[in-house]
Enzyme design. Structure first.
Site, PDB file in Angstrom:
ATOM      1  N   LYS A  42      24.112  -9.489  87.775  1.00 10.14           N
ATOM      2  CA  LYS A  42      25.797  -9.828  87.797  1.00 10.14           C
ATOM      3  C   LYS A  42      26.113  -9.849  89.043  1.00 10.14           C
ATOM      4  O   LYS A  42      27.103 -10.808  89.392  1.00 10.14           O
ATOM      5  CB  LYS A  42      26.467  -8.567  87.118  1.00 10.14           C
ATOM      6  CG  LYS A  42      25.936  -8.730  85.594  1.00 10.14           C
ATOM      7  CD  LYS A  42      26.700  -7.615  84.909  1.00 10.14           C
ATOM      8  CE  LYS A  42      26.281  -7.027  83.376  1.00 10.14           C
ATOM      9  NZ  LYS A  42      25.208  -6.184  83.576  1.00 10.14           N
ATOM     10  N   THR A  61      12.357  -8.415  89.465  1.00 11.81           N
ATOM     11  CA  THR A  61      12.780  -8.906  88.178  1.00 11.81           C
ATOM     12  C   THR A  61      11.417  -9.266  87.215  1.00 11.81           C
ATOM     13  O   THR A  61      10.545  -9.182  87.803  1.00 11.81           O
ATOM     14  CB  THR A  61      13.566 -10.092  88.305  1.00 11.81           C
ATOM     15  OG1 THR A  61      12.836 -11.145  88.811  1.00 11.81           O
ATOM     16  CG2 THR A  61      14.915  -9.757  89.395  1.00 11.81           C
ATOM     17  N   LYS A  66       5.246 -10.667  87.904  1.00 11.16           N
ATOM     18  CA  LYS A  66       3.850 -11.153  87.887  1.00 11.16           C
ATOM     19  C   LYS A  66       3.738 -12.627  87.514  1.00 11.16           C
ATOM     20  O   LYS A  66       2.699 -13.378  87.831  1.00 11.16           O
ATOM     21  CB  LYS A  66       3.074 -10.644  86.679  1.00 11.16           C
ATOM     22  CG  LYS A  66       2.534  -9.371  87.058  1.00 11.16           C
ATOM     23  CD  LYS A  66       1.623  -9.130  85.817  1.00 11.16           C
ATOM     24  CE  LYS A  66       2.064  -7.537  85.215  1.00 11.16           C
ATOM     25  NZ  LYS A  66       3.104  -6.838  85.002  1.00 11.16           N
ATOM     26  N   GLU A 100       1.030  -6.278  95.402  1.00 17.90           N
ATOM     27  CA  GLU A 100       0.168  -5.333  94.933  1.00 17.90           C
ATOM     28  C   GLU A 100       0.584  -4.752  93.589  1.00 17.90           C
ATOM     29  O   GLU A 100      -0.147  -4.399  92.835  1.00 17.90           O
ATOM     30  CB  GLU A 100       0.227  -4.126  96.187  1.00 17.90           C
ATOM     31  CG  GLU A 100      -0.393  -2.951  95.693  1.00 17.90           C
ATOM     32  CD  GLU A 100      -2.085  -3.105  95.733  1.00 17.90           C
ATOM     33  OE1 GLU A 100      -2.551  -3.703  94.746  1.00 17.90           O
ATOM     34  OE2 GLU A 100      -2.685  -3.222  96.729  1.00 17.90           O
ATOM     35  N   VAL A 128      -0.756  -5.672  89.751  1.00 19.39           N
ATOM     36  CA  VAL A 128      -2.065  -4.938  88.891  1.00 19.39           C
ATOM     37  C   VAL A 128      -1.798  -3.559  89.181  1.00 19.39           C
ATOM     38  O   VAL A 128      -1.898  -2.998  90.380  1.00 19.39           O
ATOM     39  CB  VAL A 128      -3.140  -5.659  89.248  1.00 19.39           C
ATOM     40  CG1 VAL A 128      -4.142  -4.881  88.727  1.00 19.39           C
ATOM     41  CG2 VAL A 128      -3.267  -7.192  89.349  1.00 19.39           C
ATOM     42  N   LEU A 160      -0.927   1.459  92.695  1.00 24.04           N
ATOM     43  CA  LEU A 160      -2.607   1.761  92.881  1.00 24.04           C
ATOM     44  C   LEU A 160      -3.031   0.692  93.927  1.00 24.04           C
ATOM     45  O   LEU A 160      -2.725  -0.417  93.787  1.00 24.04           O
ATOM     46  CB  LEU A 160      -3.476   1.671  91.676  1.00 24.04           C
ATOM     47  CG  LEU A 160      -3.451   2.922  90.535  1.00 24.04           C
ATOM     48  CD1 LEU A 160      -4.270   2.645  89.411  1.00 24.04           C
ATOM     49  CD2 LEU A 160      -3.740   4.164  91.320  1.00 24.04           C
ATOM     50  N   LYS A 205      -3.125  -9.881  84.316  1.00 26.46           N
ATOM     51  CA  LYS A 205      -3.530  -9.111  85.649  1.00 26.46           C
ATOM     52  C   LYS A 205      -5.099  -9.312  86.298  1.00 26.46           C
ATOM     53  O   LYS A 205      -5.386  -9.365  87.323  1.00 26.46           O
ATOM     54  CB  LYS A 205      -3.460  -7.497  85.452  1.00 26.46           C
ATOM     55  CG  LYS A 205      -2.134  -7.022  85.092  1.00 26.46           C
ATOM     56  CD  LYS A 205      -2.079  -5.827  84.519  1.00 26.46           C
ATOM     57  CE  LYS A 205      -0.654  -5.149  84.561  1.00 26.46           C
ATOM     58  NZ  LYS A 205      -0.472  -4.056  83.660  1.00 26.46           N
TER      59      LYS A 205
END
Ligand code: ADP
Ligand code: ASP
Ligand code: MG
Length: 816
Positions: free
Chosen positions: A509, A556, A580, A607, A610, A614, A683
């Site tokens: 918004k 997002t 992703k 990073e 996936v 980690l 992934k």
């Protein structure tokens, strides 16, 4: 004898003028003092504005005049509150004369340089008068001497040349017989040898002071202003700039020539000729040390290579080129002669013999005049196509690095251009002085602030690096990231020398920006007070703010946001994606983003695509970068599916477990993305690509464990209904695994033959068997690790760990 000059910048009001008077009082108790003053702050500009208005028949010149009058009356009556009639009469007289002059300009519609000099001279004449009257009240034997009676020039109005022979004699004669403890003179103003009023050029009071100091051969000249010396860069543009303790005359000359306004460039010559040191001091903070300018202190090996950085705006770059240039006799001589004839000051020259071109930088105001004059001079050569007409580029600036010691250090220009290049600052031309005391570059004016800050960071703040972050998507993970940045800020500064600032934030918004860094304790209120959000608007603002080391962070799940990455990278803005979509989109798009990142020297990191926080991709990148080759990957990559199968048993219902996972935020809002295996497929695709394999989502076999009815459901609600209906199917999967002494795990596999995702029964003893909660695990097999894989294992979902993964990417950008 002491010679002090006070500039208008530190004399803008009664309070500051009183500080000047205090300083003069304390000096005059020790020695005889000569004081040169500028006009009251801002008055010269106002006089010129009034003149322009009158010239343009705009009656507002009267308002401007009234304002000038009021400023002087206020200062006078505040400094001399009583018995000031005589002083008032003098001021009335001057102001009347000034008003008549302005009326004259208005009437005859003419403002020649000669009249302009008459006009601006009122500023210094009035200020020197008022200060002298005020200081007399303190019982000091003060006297005003009009510098127009001492400083003799030629008739080049607005920037006259000094006749030193006559001037020095006048000064020496006057001071020989002058017995006053304090003599106050107006700076900037002078007279030609036939008695016309002239001035020494804007900022010229410094010059007056230097001329007087040199003529009197005093021990030191003090220039008092509103900053504590000459800074490593203009303090108004570079917050981190600091005063330089000592400079050679040469360095000060170069810095002021290239825009360090604190000293008017011609000031240095008389002081240098008589070897008089110049001390720059701050009227507002008299205890601060200031800058001492003196003879070069030899080649001190401890001295910094670069002493300061400055910039000049409003430059036009003119280029003359053509294949026939080399054959033109006396080409440079003719070029420079014609410019000299037009009195055009050349600030910058560079010549590229191989390209047969010559490029020179001049003030923008002179651009048309210079272009016409040069084209006329070379009319014949242009008509015979030996050279092309001059090209003019405006809105340019020059940035210059200055330092006597640069010649003793290698790699300065490399460092300079790498700092500029890293920040996407286009350099149009480069020049290095033969003495190697100066390297200058012509850039676009819009980039000046960024260039100065980048160079300053590179040469003076080696230790702290500023990172400017722009975040889109401040939901759950974004909120945690902001909290972590807020909490870690002090540590980052102290231990890692990183100054991390969040400059822009946005949700769907609203968006909000603060150029100096958003106050993170109340970012939510600030965001809700922000402007309406728009993806283009966010990009535009990030671009316009033009900060060095800018990073765009996408938290997002929006395709529209991921479509903007290329636009950010092309502007050398690094991109950190939690989203992703881009990395699992069409290979061409992924590859394009990786290429842009290289081309524009901006990081593209993801990073958290996936395994949340980690270090999976980082480990993979390190293996590949060190020359290893990945041969196979086996992994459990879905925190949500792990949660589901770790909690599902004959005692529970599949529907309930999925509902719970959704409620806890372990699944995507639409749990079908997780349960269908699409998320895991994305992934493993990213891992395969980062291992160096060209692959698309269609190349991955996805053996779904869902029923046809589950897969066909149109909405999330329908989907949940089919889960209830197909409970038996899930219980059968569970029973089979139990019978085989196995655990159900959703596994992703990559090897050179096949890439697949699907539910598998994992037998006891397998590294995946004991995977708990929402943990992820990845096993990398490579040429160097053929039997025992590298294993990365740990929590693979959750807002806090995802935020820390993003944070780690930010740190990676800073280590780039
Ligand atoms: P004055 O009125 O005292 O002559 P000026 O306005 O001419 O003062 O010069 C002082 C100003 O010069 C400072 O306020 C600062 O904004 C500007 N400046 C530009 N570059 C530098 C620099 N390298 N070091 C210090 N000041 C600088
Ligand atoms: N008052 C003049 C100017 O503003 C001279 C000076 O301040 O040095 O340019
Ligand atoms: Mg000045």
């Amino acid at each position: 004898m002491d010679v002090l000059k006070f500039g208008g910048s530190s004399m803008g009001n009664t309070k500051n003028i009183t500080k000047v008077i205090n300083i003069l009082e304390s000096y005059s108790q020790k020695e005889k003092v000569v004081c040169i003053v500028s006009a009251v702050g801002g008055i010269t500009d106002k006089l010129l504005t009034a003149g322009e208005l009158a010239l343009n028949k705009n009656e507002d010149y009267i308002l401007e005049f009234e304002n000038i009058k009021e400023i002087h009356y206020t200062v006078l009556s505040e400094l001399i509150p009583s018995e000031n009639e005589a002083a008032k009469r003098y001021l009335d007289n001057e102001l009347n004369y000034l008003k008549n002059l302005l009326d004259g300009i208005y009437l005859i519609n003419e403002l020649t340089p000669k009249t302009s000099d008459k006009l601006v001279s009122f500023g210094e004449l009035m200020s020197s008068f008022i200060i002298t009257e005020a200081i007399k009240l303190r019982g000091i034997d003060a006297h005003r001497k009009n510098a127009q009676e001492l400083i003799v020039t030629n008739s080049i109005f607005t920037k006259a040349d000094v006749n030193y022979l006559a001037t020095n004699k006048n000064i020496q004669d006057f001071f020989k017989s002058n017995s006053h403890a304090l003599t106050i003179l107006p700076g900037f103003v002078s007279k030609s040898n036939i008695g016309e009023i002239t001035t020494l050029g804007r900022g010229g009071s410094d010059f007056t002071a230097s001329i007087i100091a040199a003529a009197l051969k005093v021990k030191q000249l003090e220039i008092w202003t509103d900053v504590s010396g000459m800074y490593t860069a203009n303090p108004k543009l570079v917050k981190q700039a600091s005063p330089i303790e000592e400079l050679s005359y040469q360095e000060a000359m170069e810095l002021s020539h290239f825009g360090a306004k604190v000293l008017f460039p011609p000031t240095i010559q008389p002081a240098l000729d008589s070897e008089i040191p110049i001390l720059i001091k701050n009227t507002l903070k008299p205890n601060e040390k200031g800058t001492l300018i003196k003879t070069e202190s030899g080649t001190d090996s401890k001295k910094k290579s670069v002493s300061g950085i400055s910039s000049v705006d409003n430059i036009a770059l003119l280029t003359l080129q053509g294949n026939g240039m080399i054959g033109i006799p006396g080409f440079s001589k003719r070029l420079f002669e014609v410019l000299a004839l037009e009195k055009i000051n050349i600030i910058f020259i560079t010549q590229a013999s191989s390209e047969h071109s010559i490029c020179f930088g001049i003030s923008e105001n002179d651009a048309e005049l210079a272009a016409t004059a040069v084209d006329e001079e070379f009319e014949y050569e242009i008509s015979t196509r030996k050279i092309r007409p001059v090209t003019v580029e405006k809105d340019m600036s020059i940035v210059a690095l200055v330092g006597d010691n640069m010649k003793n250090h290698q790699g300065i220009s490399g460092k300079m251009f790498s700092a500029l290049g890293k920040n996407n600052i286009n350099v149009r031309a480069i020049a290095q002085g033969a003495s190697e005391k100066n390297i200058s570059a012509v850039i676009f004016k819009k980039d000046v602030k960024k260039a100065l800050n980048s160079l300053h960071e590179s040469f003076f703040e080696v230790k702290t690096k500023q990172l400017n972050v722009f975040i889109t998507g401040v939901g759950n993970v974004g909120e945690r990231l902001l909290a972590q940045i807020h909490q870690q800020n002090k540590f980052l500064k102290k231990e890692l020398h990183i100054n991390l600032r969040v400059i822009g934030i946005s949700n769907s918004k609203k968006m909000y920006f603060d150029e100096d860094g958003i106050h993170l304790e109340n970012w939510k209120e600030l965001l809700s007070s922000g402007e309406s959000a728009s993806l283009d608007g966010f990009l535009e603002k990030t671009n316009v703010l033009n900060k060095r080391n800018s990073i765009f962070i996408d938290i997002t799940a929006s395709e529209a946001v991921s479509d903007m990455y290329a636009d950010y990278l092309k502007r050398s803005i690094s991109v950190i994606a939690c989203n992703k979509i881009a990395c699992s989109s069409d290979f061409k798009n992924y590859k394009n983003l990786k290429d842009l990142s290289k081309k524009y020297n901006a990081s593209f990191l993801f990073e958290t695509n996936v395994g949340a926080g980690l270090p999976i991709i980082d480990t993979l990148n390190n293996l590949v970068a060190s020359g290893d080759k990945i041969t196979s990957i086996q992994a459990v990559l879905s925190g949500s599916l792990n949660f589901v199968f770790n909690n599902f048993s004959s005692e529970t219902k599949f529907y309930d477990v999925v509902k719970e996972a959704q409620a806890e935020g372990f699944t995507e809002p639409d749990p079908r993305i997780d349960l269908s295996g699409v998320d895991v497929a994305r992934k493993i695709l990213i891992l395969a690509r980062e291992s160096g394999y060209e692959m698309n989502l269609e190349d991955i076999t996805n053996k779904s464990f869902l029923t046809k009815a589950n897969l066909k459901s149109d909405t999330v609600d329908d989907f949940f209904e089919t889960l209830v209906h197909d409970e038996k199917h899930f219980q059968d999967l569970f029973a089979s695994a139990q019978k085989n002494n196995s655990q159900l795990k959703y596994v992703a596999q990559f090897n050179l033959r096949k890439t697949s995702v699907g539910l598998e029964e994992i037998p006891q003893g397998h590294p995946f068997y004991n995977l708990e909660g929402k943990d992820n695990i990845v096993m990398f097999y490579s040429q160097r690790y053929p039997e025992q894989p590298i294993i990365v294992k740990g929590a693979g979902a959750g807002a806090d760990v995802t935020a820390s993964g993003l944070f780690a990417d930010i740190i990676r950008v800073s280590n780039r």
